[in-house]
Every structure is written in C-alpha cells, then in structure tokens.
Design an enzyme around this catalytic site. Structure first.
Site, mmCIF file in Angstrom:
data_model
loop_
_atom_site.group_PDB
_atom_site.id
_atom_site.type_symbol
_atom_site.label_atom_id
_atom_site.label_comp_id
_atom_site.label_asym_id
_atom_site.label_seq_id
_atom_site.Cartn_x
_atom_site.Cartn_y
_atom_site.Cartn_z
ATOM 1 N N ARG A 72 -41.936 12.884 5.717
ATOM 2 C CA ARG A 72 -42.011 13.048 4.264
ATOM 3 C C ARG A 72 -41.377 14.337 3.763
ATOM 4 O O ARG A 72 -41.686 14.823 2.685
ATOM 5 C CB ARG A 72 -43.475 12.958 3.812
ATOM 6 C CG ARG A 72 -44.079 11.631 4.233
ATOM 7 C CD ARG A 72 -45.422 11.339 3.644
ATOM 8 N NE ARG A 72 -45.963 10.120 4.236
ATOM 9 C CZ ARG A 72 -45.651 8.889 3.851
ATOM 10 N NH1 ARG A 72 -44.831 8.697 2.850
ATOM 11 N NH2 ARG A 72 -46.168 7.836 4.464
ATOM 12 N N TYR A 101 -38.928 8.795 5.373
ATOM 13 C CA TYR A 101 -39.042 7.871 4.239
ATOM 14 C C TYR A 101 -38.244 8.351 3.025
ATOM 15 O O TYR A 101 -38.016 7.601 2.096
ATOM 16 C CB TYR A 101 -40.511 7.700 3.842
ATOM 17 C CG TYR A 101 -41.328 6.996 4.897
ATOM 18 C CD1 TYR A 101 -40.990 5.703 5.300
ATOM 19 C CD2 TYR A 101 -42.419 7.608 5.495
ATOM 20 C CE1 TYR A 101 -41.726 5.052 6.275
ATOM 21 C CE2 TYR A 101 -43.165 6.970 6.468
ATOM 22 C CZ TYR A 101 -42.821 5.685 6.854
ATOM 23 O OH TYR A 101 -43.543 5.055 7.819
ATOM 24 N N HIS A 115 -34.756 2.533 6.622
ATOM 25 C CA HIS A 115 -34.815 1.637 5.460
ATOM 26 C C HIS A 115 -33.554 1.903 4.648
ATOM 27 O O HIS A 115 -33.264 3.072 4.349
ATOM 28 C CB HIS A 115 -36.039 1.937 4.604
ATOM 29 C CG HIS A 115 -37.351 1.805 5.321
ATOM 30 N ND1 HIS A 115 -38.558 1.851 4.672
ATOM 31 C CD2 HIS A 115 -37.652 1.621 6.634
ATOM 32 C CE1 HIS A 115 -39.541 1.713 5.556
ATOM 33 N NE2 HIS A 115 -39.020 1.584 6.739
ATOM 34 N N GLU A 139 -33.730 -1.802 8.901
ATOM 35 C CA GLU A 139 -35.016 -2.481 8.904
ATOM 36 C C GLU A 139 -35.112 -3.427 7.705
ATOM 37 O O GLU A 139 -34.758 -3.059 6.593
ATOM 38 C CB GLU A 139 -36.144 -1.445 8.834
ATOM 39 C CG GLU A 139 -37.520 -2.087 8.807
ATOM 40 C CD GLU A 139 -38.654 -1.068 8.899
ATOM 41 O OE1 GLU A 139 -38.392 0.089 9.253
ATOM 42 O OE2 GLU A 139 -39.781 -1.470 8.604
ATOM 43 N N ASP A 146 -39.288 -6.424 10.567
ATOM 44 C CA ASP A 146 -40.697 -6.076 10.364
ATOM 45 C C ASP A 146 -41.411 -7.328 9.856
ATOM 46 O O ASP A 146 -41.076 -7.856 8.797
ATOM 47 C CB ASP A 146 -40.799 -4.928 9.344
ATOM 48 C CG ASP A 146 -42.222 -4.431 9.167
ATOM 49 O OD1 ASP A 146 -43.120 -5.271 8.935
ATOM 50 O OD2 ASP A 146 -42.444 -3.205 9.232
ATOM 51 N N HIS A 156 -42.997 -6.967 6.408
ATOM 52 C CA HIS A 156 -42.004 -6.884 5.333
ATOM 53 C C HIS A 156 -41.364 -8.239 5.037
ATOM 54 O O HIS A 156 -41.194 -8.597 3.879
ATOM 55 C CB HIS A 156 -40.916 -5.871 5.683
ATOM 56 C CG HIS A 156 -41.434 -4.472 5.841
ATOM 57 N ND1 HIS A 156 -40.635 -3.431 6.254
ATOM 58 C CD2 HIS A 156 -42.664 -3.950 5.650
ATOM 59 C CE1 HIS A 156 -41.357 -2.317 6.299
ATOM 60 N NE2 HIS A 156 -42.595 -2.616 5.957
ATOM 61 N N ASP A 212 -45.493 -3.445 0.423
ATOM 62 C CA ASP A 212 -45.550 -3.142 1.843
ATOM 63 C C ASP A 212 -46.927 -2.587 2.197
ATOM 64 O O ASP A 212 -47.180 -1.414 2.016
ATOM 65 C CB ASP A 212 -44.432 -2.103 2.117
ATOM 66 C CG ASP A 212 -44.378 -1.682 3.576
ATOM 67 O OD1 ASP A 212 -45.090 -2.285 4.397
ATOM 68 O OD2 ASP A 212 -43.631 -0.743 3.883
ATOM 69 N N HIS A 248 -49.397 -2.764 5.474
ATOM 70 C CA HIS A 248 -49.638 -3.255 6.836
ATOM 71 C C HIS A 248 -51.124 -3.538 7.079
ATOM 72 O O HIS A 248 -51.984 -2.862 6.545
ATOM 73 C CB HIS A 248 -49.169 -2.223 7.863
ATOM 74 C CG HIS A 248 -47.691 -1.965 7.812
ATOM 75 N ND1 HIS A 248 -47.067 -1.057 8.629
ATOM 76 C CD2 HIS A 248 -46.712 -2.508 7.056
ATOM 77 C CE1 HIS A 248 -45.763 -1.045 8.364
ATOM 78 N NE2 HIS A 248 -45.532 -1.914 7.407
ATOM 79 N N GLU A 262 -47.179 -0.870 13.878
ATOM 80 C CA GLU A 262 -47.268 0.208 12.883
ATOM 81 C C GLU A 262 -48.538 0.030 12.059
ATOM 82 O O GLU A 262 -48.596 0.415 10.898
ATOM 83 C CB GLU A 262 -46.060 0.185 11.943
ATOM 84 C CG GLU A 262 -44.748 0.501 12.608
ATOM 85 C CD GLU A 262 -43.599 0.488 11.625
ATOM 86 O OE1 GLU A 262 -42.752 1.363 11.704
ATOM 87 O OE2 GLU A 262 -43.571 -0.419 10.771
HETATM 88 ZN ZN LIG Z 1 -40.045 1.190 8.499
#
Ligand SMILES: [Zn+2]
Length: 274
Positions: free
Chosen positions: A36, A68, A105, A139, A175, A178, A225, A227, A257
């Site tokens: 981050r 990210y 991403h 991804e 993913d 996703h 998104d 998880h 993840e």
């Molecule tokens: Zn990812």
C-alpha cells in the site's frame, strides 16, 4: 495443482517460506514491498541470499503480487508515470530474488480501449527495462468501478498490446473469486469447463500460469472483490474440486488469498483431490 498461499513477510521476505512450511503450502506468493505504498527500501543483499537459500531448500514455486497502488492504465499522467516505474521496480526485485512470476492488476481507466492501450504500453515498458526470466501475469479482476481485465477479451487485448518478443513473458493469473464476481458462473463443474473454454478461446490456456484460489462473499456478477474461505462463499466447493483435479494444471501454482486460516483452507482443497 501446486497448492499454496499468500504468506506474510514480517521480519524479511525470506521468512515467508517458514510460514508456508507451517501452513503446509507447497507454493508461495508474497509482496516484495509494502502493498500500500509507493516507496520501497532496496532489498538487503543478506536477505536476498537468505531468500534464495530458502527457495532452494523448500523447492516451492514463488510468485510476487504487486502493490495495489499500481495503475498501469491510469488516465492521470503522474500516476501512470509512477505506476510504470513501480512495475519495473517490482520486476527488478523479483529478478534479484529469483522469483518467477509478478502478478499484477492491470488498473483502471474510464475509457476501456484507451486504458488497455496504456496499460499494455506500461507492461512493455517494465519488461523492456528489466530483461530476464521474470514473467508478468495479468490477474483477472472483479471489474469493480472502471477496472480493466474483468472480461477475458480485455485480458487478451492487454497481452496482445505488448509487442512481440516481450509478449512471450506475459501470462495470466485466474482469480476464482474475481472471475465469479465478474459474472463467470463457476459454481458447477460444467460452469468451470465453459469458463475455461472461454478463456482458452480469448487468451489461450497455455498462457494461464497461476491461480488465486478464493471463494467469494458476494453474488455472481456483483463486480466487487470480497474473498471468502474455500467452500464458505457463493462459489462453493465444486469449482475448486474441478480445478484441483484438472490434469492440465498439475504443475500450476494455486495461491490462497483468503484472510489467513491457510492450513484449514489447504485442508479443504486437499480433501477435494481425487
Ligand atoms: Zn490480486
């Protein structure tokens, strides 16, 4: 599939392998820098040596997941410039550590076509700046907001936007959470088969080099998104049963993840193997 997890690196990147051992993860994904932040401390040469020794000791395949913050397809010129540089820097960190894949991403842009063109240019820029064996994996995303890479056609366009020789270093990471959030119904074995056929038509399954194995908290096509632990979300177990038993992916890494509890989730995945 080589079942593994995204492990923490508190105390240094080399510590991920001991965590993977503890969790029973046979493959490892890590962040090589803060996920981050833009800034990254250079890698400590001693830590690089420890990392390489641990990779050799365990024999576990390793991928890195990029920060990210990176938006290689950004409309804003300054963010784009920082993102392209950061992507190249992350590729260089992978090269130093001997990591095979950098999973990222593709970013977001209000204009899909323009965003894909810019992101592909950024990928080419990073690959060109860091020659060598490290592979860049696009991804598949959930399609939140204006994010790119949620339709397989977009993933194909991103890959094909990278010129010839550099394109050979570009693959795909699927993913499960996703793609489900993006609207691909993988709740049944037939659904998985149809989704993989679609990916094959658009991109080519030979370019599918890694999986992120996550169940999804939200409904099919939700485009967000979130998880969930394996088998406890909207996808359910059948998708994972189909994937872990597919001989085409016998030597493909699949990283959990889910929010920790990796040992338990790996147990669930392994119970599905026939
Ligand atoms: Zn990812």
């Amino acid at each position: 599939m080589i079942l593994g997890a995204h492990e923490g690196v508190a105390g240094g990147v080399s510590t991920a392998f001991a965590r993977a051992d503890e969790d029973g993860a046979d493959s490892v994904q890590i962040f090589t820098k803060s996920a981050r932040g833009w800034e990254a401390k250079p890698l400590d040469p001693d830590e690089v040596r420890r990392f390489r020794a641990e990779a050799k000791r365990t024999g576990k395949p390793v991928a890195a997941h990029s920060s990210y913050l990176i938006n290689a397809g950004a409309q804003d010129g300054l963010i784009r410039k920082k993102s392209w540089a950061a992507l190249a820097d992350e590729l260089a960190r992978c090269a130093a550590l001997g990591i095979r894949w950098l999973i990222f991403h593709p970013g977001s842009h209000p204009d899909e076509g323009e965003g894909i063109r810019i992101a592909a240019e950024g990928m080419a820029h990073a690959l060109d700046r860091v020659p060598g064996p490290v592979r860049l994996l696009v991804e598949t995303t959930a399609g939140q907001g204006a994010s790119l890479g949620w339709r397989f056609e977009q993933v194909a366009a991103l890959r094909e936007g990278v010129p010839g020789a550099l394109r050979r270093r570009v693959g795909v990471c699927l993913d499960t959470c996703h793609v489900f959030a993006a609207g691909y119904d993988i709740r049944t074995a037939e659904g998985v088969k149809a989704t993989l056929s679609e990916l094959d038509r658009a991109v080519g399954l030979s370019h599918l080099e890694a999986f992120h194995l996550n169940d999804c908290k939200k409904a099919l096509g939700c485009r967000v998104d979130r998880h969930e632990h394996i088998g406890q979300g909207e996808i359910g177990l059948e998708a994972f049963r189909a994937l872990v038993n597919d001989p085409r992916f016998a030597s493909t890494p699949g990283f959990l993840e889910t929010d920790l509890r990796f040992k338990e989730n790996l147990g669930v995945l392994r119970s599905l193997v026939r």
